[in-house]
Design a protein around this motif. Structure first.
Motif, PDB file in Angstrom:
ATOM      1  N   GLU A 197      37.885  29.389  42.607  1.00  0.00           N
ATOM      2  CA  GLU A 197      37.090  29.395  41.376  1.00  0.00           C
ATOM      3  C   GLU A 197      36.299  30.688  41.201  1.00  0.00           C
ATOM      4  OE1 GLU A 197      34.877  26.660  44.353  1.00  0.00           O
ATOM      5  OE2 GLU A 197      36.945  27.209  43.818  1.00  0.00           O
ATOM      6  N   HIS A 198      36.256  31.520  42.234  1.00  0.00           N
ATOM      7  CA  HIS A 198      35.585  32.810  42.122  1.00  0.00           C
ATOM      8  C   HIS A 198      36.587  33.965  42.194  1.00  0.00           C
ATOM      9  CE1 HIS A 198      32.066  30.319  43.088  1.00  0.00           C
ATOM     10  NE2 HIS A 198      31.369  31.250  42.473  1.00  0.00           N
ATOM     11  N   SER A 199      37.863  33.665  41.903  1.00  0.00           N
ATOM     12  CA  SER A 199      38.903  34.693  41.992  1.00  0.00           C
ATOM     13  C   SER A 199      39.828  34.691  40.776  1.00  0.00           C
ATOM     14  CB  SER A 199      39.734  34.461  43.269  1.00  0.00           C
ATOM     15  OG  SER A 199      38.924  34.413  44.416  1.00  0.00           O
ATOM     16  N   PRO A 200      39.288  34.519  39.565  1.00  0.00           N
ATOM     17  CA  PRO A 200      40.173  34.426  38.406  1.00  0.00           C
ATOM     18  C   PRO A 200      40.431  35.770  37.739  1.00  0.00           C
ATOM     19  CG  PRO A 200      37.952  33.939  37.707  1.00  0.00           C
ATOM     20  CD  PRO A 200      37.882  34.264  39.190  1.00  0.00           C
ATOM     21  N   LEU A 201      41.558  35.867  37.068  1.00  0.00           N
ATOM     22  CA  LEU A 201      41.740  36.870  36.046  1.00  0.00           C
ATOM     23  C   LEU A 201      41.107  36.341  34.758  1.00  0.00           C
ATOM     24  CD1 LEU A 201      45.412  38.079  36.668  1.00  0.00           C
ATOM     25  CD2 LEU A 201      43.290  39.330  37.139  1.00  0.00           C
ATOM     26  N   PRO A 202      40.911  37.189  33.761  1.00  0.00           N
ATOM     27  CA  PRO A 202      40.228  36.726  32.542  1.00  0.00           C
ATOM     28  C   PRO A 202      41.004  35.617  31.838  1.00  0.00           C
ATOM     29  CG  PRO A 202      41.175  38.922  32.236  1.00  0.00           C
ATOM     30  CD  PRO A 202      41.226  38.639  33.687  1.00  0.00           C
ATOM     31  N   GLY A 203      40.259  34.620  31.376  1.00  0.00           N
ATOM     32  CA  GLY A 203      40.829  33.592  30.531  1.00  0.00           C
ATOM     33  C   GLY A 203      41.246  32.316  31.220  1.00  0.00           C
ATOM     34  N   TRP A 204      41.617  32.382  32.505  1.00  0.00           N
ATOM     35  CA  TRP A 204      42.152  31.193  33.166  1.00  0.00           C
ATOM     36  C   TRP A 204      41.724  31.167  34.618  1.00  0.00           C
ATOM     37  CZ3 TRP A 204      47.518  30.460  35.581  1.00  0.00           C
ATOM     38  CH2 TRP A 204      47.719  29.103  35.900  1.00  0.00           C
ATOM     39  N   TRP A 205      40.998  30.128  35.000  1.00  0.00           N
ATOM     40  CA  TRP A 205      40.553  29.993  36.376  1.00  0.00           C
ATOM     41  C   TRP A 205      41.743  29.789  37.312  1.00  0.00           C
ATOM     42  CZ3 TRP A 205      35.746  31.270  37.221  1.00  0.00           C
ATOM     43  CH2 TRP A 205      34.809  31.103  36.193  1.00  0.00           C
ATOM     44  N   MET A 206      41.681  30.390  38.466  1.00  0.00           N
ATOM     45  CA  MET A 206      42.708  30.128  39.473  1.00  0.00           C
ATOM     46  C   MET A 206      42.575  28.692  39.966  1.00  0.00           C
ATOM     47  SD  MET A 206      43.339  31.887  43.233  1.00  0.00           S
ATOM     48  CE  MET A 206      43.654  33.540  42.589  1.00  0.00           C
ATOM     49  N   PRO A 207      43.649  27.908  39.940  1.00  0.00           N
ATOM     50  CA  PRO A 207      43.562  26.538  40.454  1.00  0.00           C
ATOM     51  C   PRO A 207      43.217  26.542  41.948  1.00  0.00           C
ATOM     52  CG  PRO A 207      45.565  26.863  39.168  1.00  0.00           C
ATOM     53  CD  PRO A 207      44.970  28.210  39.397  1.00  0.00           C
ATOM     54  N   ARG A 208      42.531  25.509  42.378  1.00  0.00           N
ATOM     55  CA  ARG A 208      42.248  25.370  43.808  1.00  0.00           C
ATOM     56  C   ARG A 208      43.532  25.084  44.575  1.00  0.00           C
ATOM     57  NH1 ARG A 208      36.632  21.863  44.409  1.00  0.00           N
ATOM     58  NH2 ARG A 208      35.277  23.326  43.257  1.00  0.00           N
ATOM     59  N   VAL A 228      38.582  43.091  37.985  1.00  0.00           N
ATOM     60  CA  VAL A 228      39.381  43.951  37.117  1.00  0.00           C
ATOM     61  C   VAL A 228      39.292  43.530  35.653  1.00  0.00           C
ATOM     62  CG1 VAL A 228      41.553  42.644  37.304  1.00  0.00           C
ATOM     63  CG2 VAL A 228      41.603  45.134  36.975  1.00  0.00           C
ATOM     64  N   GLY A 229      38.987  42.256  35.396  1.00  0.00           N
ATOM     65  CA  GLY A 229      38.893  41.814  34.013  1.00  0.00           C
ATOM     66  C   GLY A 229      37.817  42.549  33.233  1.00  0.00           C
ATOM     67  N   ARG A 230      36.716  42.849  33.920  1.00  0.00           N
ATOM     68  CA  ARG A 230      35.607  43.522  33.240  1.00  0.00           C
ATOM     69  C   ARG A 230      36.015  44.921  32.782  1.00  0.00           C
ATOM     70  NH1 ARG A 230      30.445  42.966  36.636  1.00  0.00           N
ATOM     71  NH2 ARG A 230      31.668  44.196  38.096  1.00  0.00           N
ATOM     72  N   THR A 231      36.655  45.681  33.667  1.00  0.00           N
ATOM     73  CA  THR A 231      37.054  47.031  33.278  1.00  0.00           C
ATOM     74  C   THR A 231      38.230  46.997  32.304  1.00  0.00           C
ATOM     75  OG1 THR A 231      38.292  47.177  35.352  1.00  0.00           O
ATOM     76  CG2 THR A 231      36.147  48.233  35.288  1.00  0.00           C
ATOM     77  N   ALA A 232      39.096  45.988  32.410  1.00  0.00           N
ATOM     78  CA  ALA A 232      40.187  45.869  31.443  1.00  0.00           C
ATOM     79  C   ALA A 232      39.636  45.633  30.037  1.00  0.00           C
ATOM     80  CB  ALA A 232      41.118  44.736  31.849  1.00  0.00           C
ATOM     81  N   LYS A 233      38.653  44.771  29.930  1.00  0.00           N
ATOM     82  CA  LYS A 233      38.049  44.488  28.624  1.00  0.00           C
ATOM     83  C   LYS A 233      37.414  45.747  28.046  1.00  0.00           C
ATOM     84  CE  LYS A 233      34.710  41.416  26.363  1.00  0.00           C
ATOM     85  NZ  LYS A 233      33.726  40.316  26.578  1.00  0.00           N
ATOM     86  N   ASP A 234      36.665  46.473  28.872  1.00  0.00           N
ATOM     87  CA  ASP A 234      36.037  47.714  28.405  1.00  0.00           C
ATOM     88  C   ASP A 234      37.089  48.744  27.997  1.00  0.00           C
ATOM     89  OD1 ASP A 234      33.603  46.570  28.963  1.00  0.00           O
ATOM     90  OD2 ASP A 234      33.275  47.666  30.838  1.00  0.00           O
TER      91      ASP A 234
END
Length: 357
Positions: free
Chosen positions: A60-71, A332-338
């Protein structure tokens, strides 16, 4: 694939986590884009890493943007296979336009953007986002006598599991997480010696990827440069167990190699059968050579993710120099969005430049 059909706004080179994060934000625009991946399957560099590797953070602390990684059932910290499946499913979930296997051979500046030559034809793009990571560019330092060493030498990229080293004497070189984790499992089947350029720095036992990301976020807000003050090595379970077995004692870096092993200038010698070089990576950017980029500290000079040499060229996902925690799944999602915001600003309000050919 025909050249005439490959004229787009944005071409992302690299289909790993950084390329997919770019794809997520690009698909929310009206820009035409494609993602090139030189691997035959989804999963980025994760599909090549050693068998026992786990993430530093819970799913839950390792997602790409938009979709949480399933446990992952029974695994508080997901395995590498779980990450590969997540990236595959993420790509399908958002119907990202990934072309594979396609290897970029050269990126050339041209009127109104770039021409990207590949082993499957050429593309024209007004913007190129390079997201090729580092896995394909392992760094092997030169040491006198290395070519005379009769044993086995391999890099992190070549390591998969400890069984080939049963009963051997093994030197593990490097002071980071890969070295500590590989040492931890190889030391269960072999006589290991850990060799580092400086004393290894261990993070507190309660620090994992969640803490590292929070620190990187606060550092970014304060104008800082990351999490270096916490140490270099995350104390995952295997490393803690190695500490309990007393194998986390590092010797200073050797000065040369000989046919039978390694040696120090003070007269010390050690016979080993194998040397595992966990000595890091460089950005995998050979295809950008035609652009004649300005380099410093073994990397192209950028302003954030934007190249200082070519307007319309961006580099995403390479670590702190392209954004705090940008080499991680969650970061990486943060820098991708920027970067997508910068791409839109670069292309102008209409989103596209008029074609000139």
């Amino acid at each position: 694939m025909t050249d005439a059909g490959n004229d787009i706004d944005v071409l992302v080179v690299g289909g790993g986590q950084a390329g997919l994060a770019m794809g997520y934000y690009l698909r929310r625009t009206d820009l035409t884009f494609a993602i090139l991946d030189d691997a035959p399957h989804a999963g980025g560099s994760w599909q090549h890493m050693w068998d026992s590797l786990h993430l530093f953070s819970p799913a839950e602390h390792s997602p790409l943007p938009g979709w949480w990684m399933p446990r992952q059932t029974g695994e508080p910290y997901p395995t590498v296979d779980h990450v590969v499946h997540y990236l595959h499913d993420y790509e399908e979930r958002y119907a990202l336009p990934v072309h594979r296997p396609v290897r970029a051979l050269g990126v050339h500046s041209c009127e109104n953007g770039f021409t990207v030559k590949t082993d499957c034809g050429s593309w024209h793009a007004r913007v190129v986002v390079n997201a090729t990571g580092t896995w394909d560019s392992p760094h092997l330092p030169h040491y006198p006598g290395a070519q005379e060493f009769r044993g086995c030498q391999l890099h992190t990229v070549d390591y998969q599991r400890p069984e080939p080293f049963i009963g051997q004497g093994v030197a593990v070189v490097g002071g980071g997480n890969s070295a500590a984790q590989i040492l931890a499992e190889v030391s269960r089947v072999a006589e290991t010696t850990w060799v580092t350029a400086r004393p290894p720095r261990f993070m507190p036992d309660d620090v994992d990827g969640r803490v590292l990301f929070d620190v990187a976020t606060k550092s970014r807000a304060a104008g800082g440069h990351g999490v270096g003050n916490l140490g270099d090595i995350v104390m995952v379970r295997s490393v803690r167990e190695a500490r309990e077995r007393g194998v986390l004692h590092a010797r200073p870096m050797f000065d040369r190699m000989n046919p039978d092993g390694i040696a120090w200038d003070d007269g010390g010698r050690l016979a080993v059968d194998s040397v595992i070089w966990c000595t890091g990576f460089r950005p995998a950017l050979d295809h950008l050579a035609p652009l004649d980029l300005t380099w410093a500290d073994d990397r192209p000079v950028t302003n954030g993710t934007a190249s200082v040499d070519h307007r319309g060229l961006f580099l995403v996902g390479y670590g702190s120099w392209t954004g705090p925690a940008s080499a991680t799944l969650i970061g990486v999602g943060r820098t991708a969005k920027d970067t997508v915001a910068q791409v839109r600003a670069h292309l102008g309000p209409a989103g596209r430049w008029p074609a000139t050919h």
